[in-house]
Design an enzyme around this catalytic site. Structure first.
Site, PDB file in Angstrom:
ATOM      1  CE1 TYR A  99      17.312   4.174 -42.532  1.00  0.00           C
ATOM      2  CE2 TYR A  99      18.252   6.348 -42.880  1.00  0.00           C
ATOM      3  CZ  TYR A  99      18.345   5.072 -42.360  1.00  0.00           C
ATOM      4  OH  TYR A  99      19.458   4.701 -41.641  1.00  0.00           O
ATOM      5  CG  ASP A 157       9.729  -8.943 -43.245  1.00  0.00           C
ATOM      6  OD1 ASP A 157       9.915  -7.900 -42.575  1.00  0.00           O
ATOM      7  OD2 ASP A 157       9.549  -8.932 -44.486  1.00  0.00           O
TER       8      ASP A 157
END
Ligand SMILES: NC(=O)c1ccc[n+]([C@@H]2O[C@H](COP(=O)([O-])OP(=O)(O)OC[C@H]3O[C@@H](n4cnc5c(N)ncnc54)[C@H](O)[C@@H]3O)[C@@H](O)[C@H]2O)c1
Length: 252
Positions: free
Chosen positions: A159, A67
């Site tokens: 984002y 991750d």
């Protein structure tokens, strides 16, 4: 139609988020050029499956599960891929996650988490591979941006903010590493029809709206973005650095 870059043959590349979408197309495109390709992804099954398919075809490929939000695990993955495939001369900072969120609902933890996936890995993976590139006398780093922030898209502000910073990161890193012969560029895709986009965000209305804005009509595919990445990775782009290359079918 695909170009051939003979200088990519035998070079070692690292792709983040290479198990699916644009990253997978980049992994496939680089291996097709004869590059040795390592890729990191949190999606273990998809990563192992892609590694198996490409290895069966005779390509030099290695998958590392991590991750990217975990910086130590990421550094270990980079070290493992270097050990397996040799010093890295091409890095594609591709991984990203465009989860939607309401402005009102964003917490401090959520904001940090979105930056931890969409921006922070670019810094620490670049830092981890730069010594390889210096020792090799040069290299190429390609960071994936997004046109979403240029459009001022709503519904995913963490984002879009992180993605806008990719441009600043790219320009400064190009100056940091330029004297070592390392080129750093950004590739900014428009709306690319990956499996995730089709499953999560596609509607006929959005498609029509996107088509109306595109100068060239039709689907932008992951391979269209990978083609730009290949060019920037290769010596054909030897004087290209610090720039942003947009692959959006001419949105105006
Ligand atoms: N598809 C588009 O329309 C589009 C548009 C603009 C920009 N982009 C950018 O292009 C890049 C690739 O996007 P995509 O559409 O192929 O995405 P995707 O979701 O199809 O694939 C992303 C890959 O990254 C991996 N990944 C996500 N989070 C991770 C994490 N924390 N650790 C490790 N791996 C992780 C996923 O498992 C997946 O394999 C991203 O940076 C994205 O922001 C995509």
């Amino acid at each position: 139609m695909s170009a051939h870059y003979p200088d990519l043959n035998g070079r070692t590349a690292l792709v983040t988020g290479g198990a699916d979408g644009i990253g997978r197309a980049v992994v496939e495109a680089l291996t097709a050029q004869g590059a040795r390709v390592g890729f990191i992804d949190v999606a273990q099954q998809a990563g192992e499956a892609l590694e198996r398919v490409l290895a069966t075809q005779g390509h030099k490929v290695a998958f590392a599960h991590a991750d990217l939000r975990d910086v130590d695990a990421t550094r270990n993955a980079v070290a493992h891929l270097r050990e397996t495939l040799g010093p890295i001369s091409i890095l594609v900072n591709n991984a990203g996650h465009d989860e939607r969120h309401r402005f009102e609902d964003v917490t401090e933890d959520y904001w940090d988490d979105r930056f931890a996936v969409n921006l922070r890995p670019m810094m620490f993976v670049s830092q981890a591979v730069a010594p390889d590139m210096r020792a090799l006398g040069g290299g190429s780093i390609v960071n994936l941006g997004s046109t979403s922030w240029m459009q001022g898209a709503a519904g995913l502000i963490a984002y879009t903010t992180a993605k806008s910073a990719v441009i600043g990161f790219t320009r400064s890193l190009a100056r940091e590493l330029g004297e070592a012969g390392i080129r750093v560029n950004c590739v900014t895709p428009g709306w690319v029809m990956t499996d995730r986009q089709r499953e999560k965000w596609f509607t006929p209305e959005k498609w029509e709206a996107a088509q109306a804005r595109q100068s060239i009509k039709g689907e932008i595919r992951p391979e269209d973005v990978a083609a730009m990445v290949l060019f920037l990775a290769s010596g054909a782009a030897r004087m290209c650095s610090g720039q942003n290359y947009i692959v959006d079918a001419g949105v105006v």
